[in-house]
Design an enzyme around this catalytic site. Structure first.
Site, PDB file in Angstrom:
ATOM      1  N   ASN A  91     -44.325 -17.132 -13.691  1.00 25.69           N
ATOM      2  CA  ASN A  91     -43.166 -17.614 -14.434  1.00 25.69           C
ATOM      3  C   ASN A  91     -41.897 -17.118 -13.740  1.00 25.69           C
ATOM      4  O   ASN A  91     -41.954 -16.396 -12.736  1.00 25.69           O
ATOM      5  CB  ASN A  91     -43.223 -17.204 -15.906  1.00 25.69           C
ATOM      6  CG  ASN A  91     -43.214 -15.694 -16.104  1.00 25.69           C
ATOM      7  OD1 ASN A  91     -42.590 -14.945 -15.344  1.00 25.69           O
ATOM      8  ND2 ASN A  91     -43.902 -15.227 -17.144  1.00 25.69           N
ATOM      9  N   ARG A  92     -40.765 -17.493 -14.248  1.00 27.48           N
ATOM     10  CA  ARG A  92     -39.489 -17.178 -13.598  1.00 27.48           C
ATOM     11  C   ARG A  92     -39.310 -15.671 -13.410  1.00 27.48           C
ATOM     12  O   ARG A  92     -38.944 -15.214 -12.322  1.00 27.48           O
ATOM     13  CB  ARG A  92     -38.351 -17.755 -14.431  1.00 27.48           C
ATOM     14  CG  ARG A  92     -36.959 -17.431 -13.901  1.00 27.48           C
ATOM     15  CD  ARG A  92     -35.893 -18.233 -14.634  1.00 27.48           C
ATOM     16  NE  ARG A  92     -36.077 -18.188 -16.073  1.00 27.48           N
ATOM     17  CZ  ARG A  92     -35.521 -19.054 -16.925  1.00 27.48           C
ATOM     18  NH1 ARG A  92     -34.777 -20.040 -16.470  1.00 27.48           N
ATOM     19  NH2 ARG A  92     -35.716 -18.935 -18.229  1.00 27.48           N
ATOM     20  N   ALA A  93     -39.602 -14.898 -14.461  1.00 25.19           N
ATOM     21  CA  ALA A  93     -39.420 -13.449 -14.374  1.00 25.19           C
ATOM     22  C   ALA A  93     -40.383 -12.831 -13.371  1.00 25.19           C
ATOM     23  O   ALA A  93     -40.005 -11.936 -12.605  1.00 25.19           O
ATOM     24  CB  ALA A  93     -39.610 -12.828 -15.755  1.00 25.19           C
ATOM     25  N   GLU A  94     -41.625 -13.295 -13.374  1.00 23.63           N
ATOM     26  CA  GLU A  94     -42.623 -12.749 -12.445  1.00 23.63           C
ATOM     27  C   GLU A  94     -42.267 -13.057 -10.999  1.00 23.63           C
ATOM     28  O   GLU A  94     -42.390 -12.200 -10.109  1.00 23.63           O
ATOM     29  CB  GLU A  94     -44.009 -13.307 -12.790  1.00 23.63           C
ATOM     30  CG  GLU A  94     -44.560 -12.782 -14.099  1.00 23.63           C
ATOM     31  CD  GLU A  94     -45.756 -13.576 -14.608  1.00 23.63           C
ATOM     32  OE1 GLU A  94     -46.489 -13.048 -15.467  1.00 23.63           O
ATOM     33  OE2 GLU A  94     -45.949 -14.728 -14.158  1.00 23.63           O
TER      34      GLU A  94
ATOM     35  N   ASP B 210     -50.718 -20.261 -20.024  1.00 24.65           N
ATOM     36  CA  ASP B 210     -52.156 -20.555 -20.032  1.00 24.65           C
ATOM     37  C   ASP B 210     -52.400 -22.056 -20.078  1.00 24.65           C
ATOM     38  O   ASP B 210     -53.321 -22.578 -19.443  1.00 24.65           O
ATOM     39  CB  ASP B 210     -52.829 -19.889 -21.235  1.00 24.65           C
ATOM     40  CG  ASP B 210     -52.783 -18.368 -21.173  1.00 24.65           C
ATOM     41  OD1 ASP B 210     -52.694 -17.830 -20.058  1.00 24.65           O
ATOM     42  OD2 ASP B 210     -52.830 -17.733 -22.237  1.00 24.65           O
TER      43      ASP B 210
END
Length: 485
Positions: free
Chosen positions: A203-206, A274
């Site tokens: 995701n964006r943060a990861e 998921d």
């Protein structure tokens, strides 16, 4: 979606192996109406409890809901939580689960306490130690044995121990050797662990954490994805960016694909990642290209964030979202009965009054609009149930309906007065009334309240039933006769 086959949501031939951190998700719901005298904390009165598979188990749930067959492998402790996890996994059609037991380990368990529409506390139980070598060896062996019967490998890494370096190395090499796509839902900052993967889906943060790029706009998302491709040896990267959509980078030199978010109303983003991984895996397993799979996953994500909790997407929802142009959220307003129950539960938890009416609604006319306006004025949310085509033929004869159920539902959903449309195939709407339990039932016609079908059901739980008088000279039958004259 011109580059997707005639039925893009047919995943019945998909066979997918999911290996990862399987968890038990527990949701405890209750009411909060006072503060503890012992400390400044709310006192929650427990009303109900739900348990379901989480983590890699939720990926498997999503795959099965789409119609795929899933082999799910993970680790668990020798404890009550493992027993409960096996019980709920056994209830998931299409999922064949095998949890390797490590007696020195604890099954990962997350308990969320939700009171008065707000999450108050989450309690996690898990092992701080890594799983034993024996358990890891058993997991690897089971995964290698299952790989032959599945078209795609999904590694669902929550950094809890199931997807360690040994598991990654052995399974990525084995899948790559046979040419099977390898999808990784990643964790951490060192993506070199996933070298050889076909696709990772941070995701964006990861992605920002792993690369130092902000991922706040298209360019920085592309830069982050390219860094992962170049530095970590990953073939493709899909960055999921929440309300900004998704960015797919294929290899080192191809042009990026930016997909706009398709959600119209966001209720809960839990488990959306998921859903994305599951949809891509199912699509690749039946021969879709990666861009096609990403578009399908984007549509699925737009559906699932409109539901409560870690929900799933069903093929009929995906078909509707893909085939109906939906600039105003029309597709999201047409639901099956279980989906309608989810939405009504959410509205009711917000204290909103639910209105309900039903009918054929074949050729929409001023009489219909008068009825809908009258009901909507007395409630916060209006649910309209329409007879399925088979039901209409029983009621009206073989020449009706003039418009099929899908088109009738679309037209009603386009009205601002209507919040939800449900198609029912039963002779009466009584099963649906029993499921949704609306606060208000209104039926248009020349009869008394006692003659309204379902009135006894609604009044039994304290709901209100009303009759709306028909607008003179307005009926579908009259319109049809006029057209034929």
């Amino acid at each position: 979606m011109s580059d997707v086959a005639a039925d893009p949501a047919d995943f019945t031939a998909a066979r997918v192996l999911v290996v990862g951190d399987v968890m038990l998700d527990r949701f405890v719901y209750g009411g909060v109406d006072r503060i503890s005298p012992e400390a400044p904390i709310p006192i929650m009165r427990i009303e109900r409890e739900i348990v379901m598979p989480g983590g890699a188990g939720n990926v498997a749930r999503n795959l099965a809901a789409l119609g795929a067959k899933v082999a799910l492998l993970g680790l668990a402790g020798d404890d009550v939580a493992a027993d409960q996890l096996n019980e709920v996994l056994a209830l998931e059609p299409g999922v064949e689960a095998h949890l390797v037991i490590d007696e020195a380990w604890h099954t990962i368990e997350k308990t969320r306490f939700i009171g008065s529409r707000q999450q108050l506390l989450r309690v996690d139980r898990e092992s701080s130690a890594q799983p034993s070598d024996e358990a890891v060896d058993a997991l690897i062996k089971a995964a290698l044995d299952a790989l032959a019967d599945n078209a795609v490998l999904v590694l669902s890494d929550y950094a809890k121990g199931a997807v360690g370096d040994r598991v990654l190395s052995r399974l990525v090499k084995a899948a790559a050797k046979t040419g099977k796509p390898i999808l990784v839902d990643p964790k951490g900052t060192d993506y070199r662990r996933y070298k050889g993967a076909t696709l990772v889906t941070p995701n964006r943060a990861e992605a920002a954490l792993a690369t130092g790029e902000s991922c706040a706009d298209d360019d920085s998302a592309v830069n982050a994805a390219r860094k992962l491709v170049n530095d970590a040896g990953i073939a493709n990267v899909l960055v999921t960016r929440g309300s900004a959509g998704m960015t797919l980078v294929q290899g080192k030199d191809s042009a990026p694909l930016h997909l706009k978010a398709e959600a119209r109303e966001v209720f809960d983003v839990s488990g959306a990642g998921d859903t994305v991984v599951a949809t891509i895996a199912a699509a690749l397993a039946v021969g879709r290209s990666l861009p096609q799979a990403a578009r399908l996953a984007n549509a699925a994500a737009g559906i699932v964030v409109g539901k409560i909790g870690t929900a799933v997407v069903h093929p009929e929802e995906l078909r509707l979202a893909l085939h109906m142009p939906d600039p105003h959220g029309i597709a999201a307003k047409v639901a099956t009965a279980p989906q309608a129950a989810e939405r009504v539960t959410l509205w009711r938890s917000r204290g909103e009054r639910i209105g309900f009416t039903n009918g054929v609604f074949d050729l929409l006319h001023p009489g219909h609009l008068a009825l809908l306006s009258e009901v909507r004025a007395q409630c916060d949310r209006l649910v309209v149930a329409i007879n399925a085509d088979s039901s209409v033929r029983k009621l009206k004869g073989p020449t009706r309906p003039v418009q099929d159920e899908r088109h009738r539902a679309q037209i009603l959903a386009a009205l601002g007065l209507v919040d939800l449309v449900v198609i029912f195939a039963d002779d009466t709407p009584e099963p649906l009334l029993d499921l949704l339990k609306p606060d208000l039932l209104v039926k248009g016609g020349d009869y008394t309240v006692d003659q309204v079908v379902g009135a006894d059901i609604v009044r039994a739980y304290g709901g209100e039933v009303k009759v709306s008088r028909l607008v003179a000279g307005q009926s579908t039958t009259a319109t049809i006769k006029k057209l034929q004259s």
